[in-house]
Design a protein around this motif. Structure first.
Motif, short mmCIF file in Angstrom:
data_model
loop_
_atom_site.label_atom_id
_atom_site.label_comp_id
_atom_site.label_asym_id
_atom_site.label_seq_id
_atom_site.Cartn_x
_atom_site.Cartn_y
_atom_site.Cartn_z
N HIS A 46 0.87 -1.10 -0.35
CA HIS A 46 -0.09 -0.32 -0.12
C HIS A 46 0.67 0.85 0.16
O HIS A 46 1.50 1.27 0.81
N ARG A 50 0.82 11.32 1.56
CA ARG A 50 -0.18 11.54 1.73
C ARG A 50 0.20 13.35 2.61
O ARG A 50 1.58 14.13 2.68
N GLU A 73 3.41 -0.09 9.63
CA GLU A 73 3.33 1.62 8.33
C GLU A 73 5.37 1.41 8.77
O GLU A 73 6.09 1.46 8.94
N GLU A 124 -6.26 4.04 -4.87
CA GLU A 124 -7.78 4.89 -4.48
C GLU A 124 -7.39 6.84 -4.14
O GLU A 124 -6.08 7.40 -4.10
#
Ligand SMILES: C=CCO[C@@H]1O[C@H](CO)[C@@H](O[C@@H]2O[C@H](CO)[C@H](O)[C@H](OCc3cn(-c4n[nH]c(N)n4)nn3)[C@H]2O)[C@H](O)[C@H]1NC(C)=O
Length: 135
Positions: A46, A50, A73, A124
């Motif tokens: 993923h 951001r 993460e 996305e």
């Protein structure tokens, strides 16, 4: 849990092959994600730049997902993106890691699940896909 964008299934991407996603980052983008793996619940990577979301500003968050559960993460130091950019993201992998090349910068992320092929691609969030290419 997200507004789904482009989704490609039934892929058979082998180690050393490339997935290229070309597109534009809207001027008001908060963030976007490129997900590759087996399916939406089992992700090798993923890749989530951001701009300003989930409490992060100008930070790339990478993660894996196994049976619907996020892994640990990995926040990257570089952020080679700006609002309005037209970019091409190239993703490839081998048995040990996934590599993301974008804007002359290369990011690595461990192939935690030991995936041997990529069957699933999803984009996305705030990213306008213009083209995808498998080579
Ligand atoms: C500090 C509070 C607890 O930690 C936070 O926990 C959040 C929830 O798990 C973390 O955000 C998730 O991080 C995941 C990667 O580890 C994913 O990025 C997850 O978003 C999934 C997602 C968003 N979208 C999406 N689609 N369209 C849009 N706009 N967004 N699609 N899938 C985010 O909701 C977020 O990264 C994490 N922050 C830190 C600093 O650890």
């Amino acid at each position: 849990d997200s507004i789904s964008g482009l989704v490609v299934t039934q892929l058979d991407i082998q180690p050393g092959e490339c997935i290229k996603v070309k597109g534009k980052i809207p001027s008001d983008a908060k963030g976007f994600a490129v997900n590759v793996g087996k399916d939406s619940a089992t992700l090798m990577l993923h890749f989530n730049p951001r701009f300003n979301c989930h409490g992060d500003v100008n930070t790339i968050v990478c993660n894996s997902k196994e049976d619907g559960v996020w892994g640990e993460e990995d926040r990257k130091a570089d952020f080679p993106f700006q609002h309005g950019d037209k970019i091409e993201i190239c993703i490839s992998f081998n048995e040990t890691e996934a590599t993301v090349k974008v804007a002359e910068v290369e990011f690595q992320f461990p192939n935690r699940l030991g995936m041997e092929k990529i069957e699933y691609l999803a984009v996305e969030g705030d990213f306008k896909v213009k083209a995808i290419k498998f080579s």
